[in-house]
Design a protein around this motif. Structure first.
Motif, PDB file in Angstrom:
ATOM      1  N   ARG A   1      66.665  92.450  84.212  1.00 16.58           N
ATOM      2  CA  ARG A   1      67.299  91.609  85.298  1.00 16.58           C
ATOM      3  C   ARG A   1      67.761  92.748  86.335  1.00 16.58           C
ATOM      4  O   ARG A   1      67.736  92.298  87.632  1.00 16.58           O
ATOM      5  CB  ARG A   1      68.423  91.019  84.832  1.00 16.58           C
ATOM      6  CG  ARG A   1      69.110  89.983  85.768  1.00 16.58           C
ATOM      7  CD  ARG A   1      70.108  89.014  85.235  1.00 16.58           C
ATOM      8  NE  ARG A   1      71.049  89.819  84.519  1.00 16.58           N
ATOM      9  CZ  ARG A   1      71.082  89.798  82.938  1.00 16.58           C
ATOM     10  NH1 ARG A   1      70.154  89.412  82.246  1.00 16.58           N
ATOM     11  NH2 ARG A   1      72.219  90.403  82.434  1.00 16.58           N
ATOM     12  N   ARG A   2      68.402  93.874  85.754  1.00 14.19           N
ATOM     13  CA  ARG A   2      69.132  94.719  87.026  1.00 14.19           C
ATOM     14  C   ARG A   2      67.872  95.174  87.690  1.00 14.19           C
ATOM     15  O   ARG A   2      67.814  95.667  88.889  1.00 14.19           O
ATOM     16  CB  ARG A   2      69.680  95.859  86.284  1.00 14.19           C
ATOM     17  CG  ARG A   2      71.084  95.423  85.638  1.00 14.19           C
ATOM     18  CD  ARG A   2      71.799  96.546  85.075  1.00 14.19           C
ATOM     19  NE  ARG A   2      72.984  96.161  84.465  1.00 14.19           N
ATOM     20  CZ  ARG A   2      73.925  97.016  83.747  1.00 14.19           C
ATOM     21  NH1 ARG A   2      73.681  98.255  83.822  1.00 14.19           N
ATOM     22  NH2 ARG A   2      74.948  96.497  83.260  1.00 14.19           N
ATOM     23  N   LEU A   3      66.939  95.821  87.072  1.00 13.53           N
ATOM     24  CA  LEU A   3      65.524  96.242  87.593  1.00 13.53           C
ATOM     25  C   LEU A   3      65.042  95.199  88.554  1.00 13.53           C
ATOM     26  O   LEU A   3      64.634  95.676  89.792  1.00 13.53           O
ATOM     27  CB  LEU A   3      64.390  96.399  86.743  1.00 13.53           C
ATOM     28  CG  LEU A   3      63.003  97.220  87.328  1.00 13.53           C
ATOM     29  CD1 LEU A   3      63.535  98.530  87.908  1.00 13.53           C
ATOM     30  CD2 LEU A   3      62.184  97.449  86.124  1.00 13.53           C
ATOM     31  N   HIS A   4      64.847  93.942  88.509  1.00 12.57           N
ATOM     32  CA  HIS A   4      64.547  92.814  89.299  1.00 12.57           C
ATOM     33  C   HIS A   4      65.246  92.833  90.411  1.00 12.57           C
ATOM     34  O   HIS A   4      64.808  92.711  91.631  1.00 12.57           O
ATOM     35  CB  HIS A   4      64.470  91.654  88.483  1.00 12.57           C
ATOM     36  CG  HIS A   4      63.811  90.391  89.401  1.00 12.57           C
ATOM     37  ND1 HIS A   4      62.900  90.210  89.702  1.00 12.57           N
ATOM     38  CD2 HIS A   4      64.674  89.404  89.908  1.00 12.57           C
ATOM     39  CE1 HIS A   4      62.597  89.231  90.664  1.00 12.57           C
ATOM     40  NE2 HIS A   4      63.750  88.665  90.960  1.00 12.57           N
ATOM     41  N   ASP A   5      66.566  92.942  90.128  1.00  9.89           N
ATOM     42  CA  ASP A   5      67.666  92.714  91.370  1.00  9.89           C
ATOM     43  C   ASP A   5      67.394  93.883  92.309  1.00  9.89           C
ATOM     44  O   ASP A   5      67.594  94.071  93.559  1.00  9.89           O
ATOM     45  CB  ASP A   5      69.025  92.609  90.677  1.00  9.89           C
ATOM     46  CG  ASP A   5      69.179  91.360  89.982  1.00  9.89           C
ATOM     47  OD1 ASP A   5      68.539  90.387  90.185  1.00  9.89           O
ATOM     48  OD2 ASP A   5      70.280  91.348  89.182  1.00  9.89           O
TER      49      ASP A   5
ATOM     50  N   GLU B   1      70.679  92.936  64.031  1.00 12.86           N
ATOM     51  CA  GLU B   1      71.886  93.067  65.038  1.00 12.86           C
ATOM     52  C   GLU B   1      71.299  93.988  66.126  1.00 12.86           C
ATOM     53  O   GLU B   1      71.586  94.000  67.327  1.00 12.86           O
ATOM     54  CB  GLU B   1      73.111  93.544  64.533  1.00 12.86           C
ATOM     55  CG  GLU B   1      74.376  93.535  65.465  1.00 12.86           C
ATOM     56  CD  GLU B   1      74.909  92.218  66.026  1.00 12.86           C
ATOM     57  OE1 GLU B   1      75.295  92.219  67.289  1.00 12.86           O
ATOM     58  OE2 GLU B   1      74.157  90.942  65.645  1.00 12.86           O
ATOM     59  N   GLN B   2      70.965  95.232  65.616  1.00 15.99           N
ATOM     60  CA  GLN B   2      70.258  96.201  66.515  1.00 15.99           C
ATOM     61  C   GLN B   2      69.429  95.602  67.429  1.00 15.99           C
ATOM     62  O   GLN B   2      69.147  95.910  68.465  1.00 15.99           O
ATOM     63  CB  GLN B   2      70.025  97.467  65.580  1.00 15.99           C
ATOM     64  CG  GLN B   2      71.169  98.323  65.233  1.00 15.99           C
ATOM     65  CD  GLN B   2      70.693  99.383  64.246  1.00 15.99           C
ATOM     66  OE1 GLN B   2      69.312  99.662  64.017  1.00 15.99           O
ATOM     67  NE2 GLN B   2      71.654  99.786  63.505  1.00 15.99           N
ATOM     68  N   VAL B   3      68.315  94.897  66.713  1.00 14.48           N
ATOM     69  CA  VAL B   3      67.264  94.298  67.479  1.00 14.48           C
ATOM     70  C   VAL B   3      67.944  93.395  68.382  1.00 14.48           C
ATOM     71  O   VAL B   3      67.332  93.330  69.678  1.00 14.48           O
ATOM     72  CB  VAL B   3      66.416  93.562  66.434  1.00 14.48           C
ATOM     73  CG1 VAL B   3      65.525  92.755  67.361  1.00 14.48           C
ATOM     74  CG2 VAL B   3      65.673  94.503  65.677  1.00 14.48           C
ATOM     75  N   ARG B   4      68.971  92.707  68.129  1.00 11.05           N
ATOM     76  CA  ARG B   4      69.419  91.589  69.040  1.00 11.05           C
ATOM     77  C   ARG B   4      70.127  92.255  70.342  1.00 11.05           C
ATOM     78  O   ARG B   4      69.693  91.869  71.474  1.00 11.05           O
ATOM     79  CB  ARG B   4      70.291  90.788  68.302  1.00 11.05           C
ATOM     80  CG  ARG B   4      71.070  89.512  69.338  1.00 11.05           C
ATOM     81  CD  ARG B   4      71.968  88.965  68.539  1.00 11.05           C
ATOM     82  NE  ARG B   4      73.216  89.703  68.464  1.00 11.05           N
ATOM     83  CZ  ARG B   4      74.028  90.222  69.410  1.00 11.05           C
ATOM     84  NH1 ARG B   4      73.861  89.492  70.479  1.00 11.05           N
ATOM     85  NH2 ARG B   4      75.018  91.003  69.178  1.00 11.05           N
ATOM     86  N   VAL B   5      70.867  93.530  70.013  1.00  8.00           N
ATOM     87  CA  VAL B   5      71.410  94.050  70.947  1.00  8.00           C
ATOM     88  C   VAL B   5      70.406  94.708  71.974  1.00  8.00           C
ATOM     89  O   VAL B   5      70.801  94.957  73.047  1.00  8.00           O
ATOM     90  CB  VAL B   5      72.530  95.332  70.368  1.00  8.00           C
ATOM     91  CG1 VAL B   5      72.889  96.029  71.288  1.00  8.00           C
ATOM     92  CG2 VAL B   5      73.553  94.331  69.679  1.00  8.00           C
ATOM     93  N   ALA B   6      69.400  95.553  71.375  1.00  7.22           N
ATOM     94  CA  ALA B   6      68.331  96.196  71.946  1.00  7.22           C
ATOM     95  C   ALA B   6      67.760  95.008  73.002  1.00  7.22           C
ATOM     96  O   ALA B   6      67.329  95.408  74.185  1.00  7.22           O
ATOM     97  CB  ALA B   6      67.381  96.601  71.291  1.00  7.22           C
ATOM     98  N   ARG B   7      67.334  94.085  72.458  1.00  3.96           N
ATOM     99  CA  ARG B   7      66.697  92.969  73.215  1.00  3.96           C
ATOM    100  C   ARG B   7      67.502  92.403  74.488  1.00  3.96           C
ATOM    101  O   ARG B   7      67.189  92.180  75.552  1.00  3.96           O
ATOM    102  CB  ARG B   7      66.364  91.723  72.483  1.00  3.96           C
ATOM    103  CG  ARG B   7      65.225  91.985  71.518  1.00  3.96           C
ATOM    104  CD  ARG B   7      65.035  90.690  70.591  1.00  3.96           C
ATOM    105  NE  ARG B   7      63.790  90.893  69.754  1.00  3.96           N
ATOM    106  CZ  ARG B   7      63.352  90.017  68.859  1.00  3.96           C
ATOM    107  NH1 ARG B   7      64.022  88.871  68.549  1.00  3.96           N
ATOM    108  NH2 ARG B   7      62.275  90.227  67.918  1.00  3.96           N
ATOM    109  N   ALA B   8      68.992  92.023  74.142  1.00  9.21           N
ATOM    110  CA  ALA B   8      69.853  91.862  75.200  1.00  9.21           C
ATOM    111  C   ALA B   8      70.111  93.025  76.249  1.00  9.21           C
ATOM    112  O   ALA B   8      70.036  92.915  77.418  1.00  9.21           O
ATOM    113  CB  ALA B   8      71.366  91.741  74.563  1.00  9.21           C
ATOM    114  N   GLU B   9      69.781  94.298  75.812  1.00 11.05           N
ATOM    115  CA  GLU B   9      69.882  95.452  76.763  1.00 11.05           C
ATOM    116  C   GLU B   9      68.711  95.240  77.579  1.00 11.05           C
ATOM    117  O   GLU B   9      68.775  95.655  78.682  1.00 11.05           O
ATOM    118  CB  GLU B   9      70.224  96.450  75.921  1.00 11.05           C
ATOM    119  CG  GLU B   9      71.849  96.963  75.528  1.00 11.05           C
ATOM    120  CD  GLU B   9      71.782  98.063  74.586  1.00 11.05           C
ATOM    121  OE1 GLU B   9      70.755  98.710  74.589  1.00 11.05           O
ATOM    122  OE2 GLU B   9      72.974  98.254  74.238  1.00 11.05           O
ATOM    123  N   ASN B  10      67.769  95.108  76.750  1.00  9.24           N
ATOM    124  CA  ASN B  10      66.295  95.374  77.401  1.00  9.24           C
ATOM    125  C   ASN B  10      66.236  94.133  78.581  1.00  9.24           C
ATOM    126  O   ASN B  10      65.978  94.212  79.805  1.00  9.24           O
ATOM    127  CB  ASN B  10      65.293  95.029  76.467  1.00  9.24           C
ATOM    128  CG  ASN B  10      63.985  94.916  77.097  1.00  9.24           C
ATOM    129  OD1 ASN B  10      63.808  95.864  78.135  1.00  9.24           O
ATOM    130  ND2 ASN B  10      62.787  94.719  76.577  1.00  9.24           N
TER     131      ASN B  10
END
Length: 438
Positions: free
Chosen positions: A176-180, A162-171
């Protein structure tokens, strides 16, 4: 199983007894019918798989009481385990022999000191049973610990996943934010460059146009000064001319007023002359109350009609009060409907400077009505037994022939009757729209 007269103080251990009975049941099936004890002949006929289970008690009893049957079974054991039986006869127990087999052999062959061998086997079996129980308890505890550790490990793995999934989602969100942000920064840089270019171009245009503008301003100032001089000269001339005309008009007005006053005095006319609508009998405000008559709104496609009628000189506007209020704001109480309509009519009378008469239905009077009529608005209620439609027709009929009259009502019957009498019917919706612009 009893051991009376044979040296056993306690019954055979259960495991030893079952082994002995199983061995005797096998031997029983191979014995000649004449050699089988009479008590076991019925059991000998059983299926080999059921013989030891169903004939356990009789077989055990016969082994205990019938020496010949026991020795027959012992011979089978002796042929199967010769070394074990020989060792027991010499008082030697093989080290690798199982306690159950040793006790069974000692019980069947009865070597010297066989009760001690049985008891020793019992102790070994009890120790083995105790050790087995302890081992099973240890294994149970180990299984529980292993299950707990597996559950904890599984939960920990799930938490890590779950932590890895959350970390991947945050990443992914950060990427995406960095690209925007990078795209916005690039767009801002491009826009800044365009604005700089436009600014430079505008500055150049301003620099080029400033000289022409200054020249034009000087010319305009000169023209303005000339216009002001001409305007001042015109104003002086107008004031001089208006003074002469004002004097002439004032002399004429004074003459007309004196003539009108003399004529009124000679004809004995009243100073305040009432209008025709004042002579129509009706219930005035402050008399008993009325109940509303539901209105029937009719649409009209010409919103300029009412404005054109208001422009007619000496116009008399007669209004079917409840027909208008029921069309415009039926959710209000009757008192609030009257107050809202009369407030709007007061403003209309001041702006348009026309005669305004508002008629309310008083056919069902049931109490006093407190109405504050605005200046320039005549408020009338139909008398008991009379409807507002009849009062409106009387008001139209009382006017002199040729006077401009507008009747505001969406009632078709009222509109048709007043049209035949020479008045112009106006839908209630047009008045509501006009009041909305007041």
């Amino acid at each position: 199983m009893s051991s009376a007269g044979e040296g056993l103080s306690r019954p055979l251990p259960e495991q030893v007894r079952l082994h002995v009975v199983e061995l005797a049941a096998q031997v029983l099936g191979s014995m000649p019918a004449a050699a089988i004890p009479s008590q076991l002949r019925g059991i000998a006929k059983f299926d080999p798989r059921k013989r030891a289970r169903l004939g356990s008690a009789p077989i055990a009893a016969m082994l205990e009481t019938d020496k010949e049957f026991r020795e027959t079974v012992a011979e089978t054991l002796r042929s199967a385990w010769p070394d074990l039986v020989a060792g027991l006869a010499d008082g030697v127990v093989p080290a690798a022999a199982e306690p159950v087999l040793v006790a069974a052999a000692a019980y069947l062959t009865r070597p010297p000191g066989w009760p001690e061998l049985v008891e020793r086997a019992r102790e070994d079996l009890e120790q083995a049973t105790s050790a087995e129980a302890g081992r099973e308890q240890v294994e149970a505890r180990l299984r529980e610990q292993l299950a707990t550790q597996r559950t904890a490990a599984k939960e920990e793995a799930e938490r890590f996943r779950e932590q890895v999934r959350v970390a991947r989602a945050e990443n992914a969100d950060l990427r995406r934010r960095l690209h925007d942000a990078r795209e916005r920064a690039k767009a801002a840089e491009r826009r800044a460059a365009e604005m700089e270019a436009e600014t430079a171009e505008a500055r150049a245009r301003v620099a080029n146009a400033s000289g022409a503008a200054e020249t034009e301003v000087r010319k305009l100032k000169e023209r303005l000064a000339d216009a002001e001089r001409h305007l001042e000269a015109s104003r002086r001339a107008a004031r001089e001319g208006r003074s002469v005309e004002d004097a002439r008009i004032r002399v004429l007005m004074d003459a007309l007023q004196d003539a009108a006053a003399g004529l009124r005095k000679e004809l004995a006319l009243p100073t305040m002359i009432s209008k025709p609508a004042d002579y129509v009998s009706a219930v005035v405000p402050g008399a008993p109350s009325v109940r509303a008559v539901p209105a029937r709104a009719l649409a009209d496609d010409d919103p300029q009609l009412f404005d054109q009628l208001l422009a007619i000189p000496n116009l008399h506007v007669i209004i079917d009060g409840y027909n208008v209020t029921k069309t415009g704001y039926p959710s209000l109480t009757l008192a609030d409907q009257r107050a809202r309509l009369l407030t709007g009519l007061g403003g209309l009378a001041v702006q348009a400077r026309v005669e305004v008469t508002c008629v309310f239905d008083g056919a069902e009077l049931n109490g006093p009505v407190q109405v504050s009529a605005p200046r320039g608005v005549r408020v009338m209620f139909s008398a008991p037994g009379q409807i507002a439609d009849d009062l409106i027709r009387q008001l139209v009929k009382a006017e002199p022939s040729g006077r401009a009259i507008a009747v505001v009502s969406s009632d078709r019957e009222v509109a048709d009757s007043v049209r035949r009498m020479g008045a112009r019917p106006v839908p209630s919706l047009l008045l509501l729209r006009r009041l909305g612009r007041t």
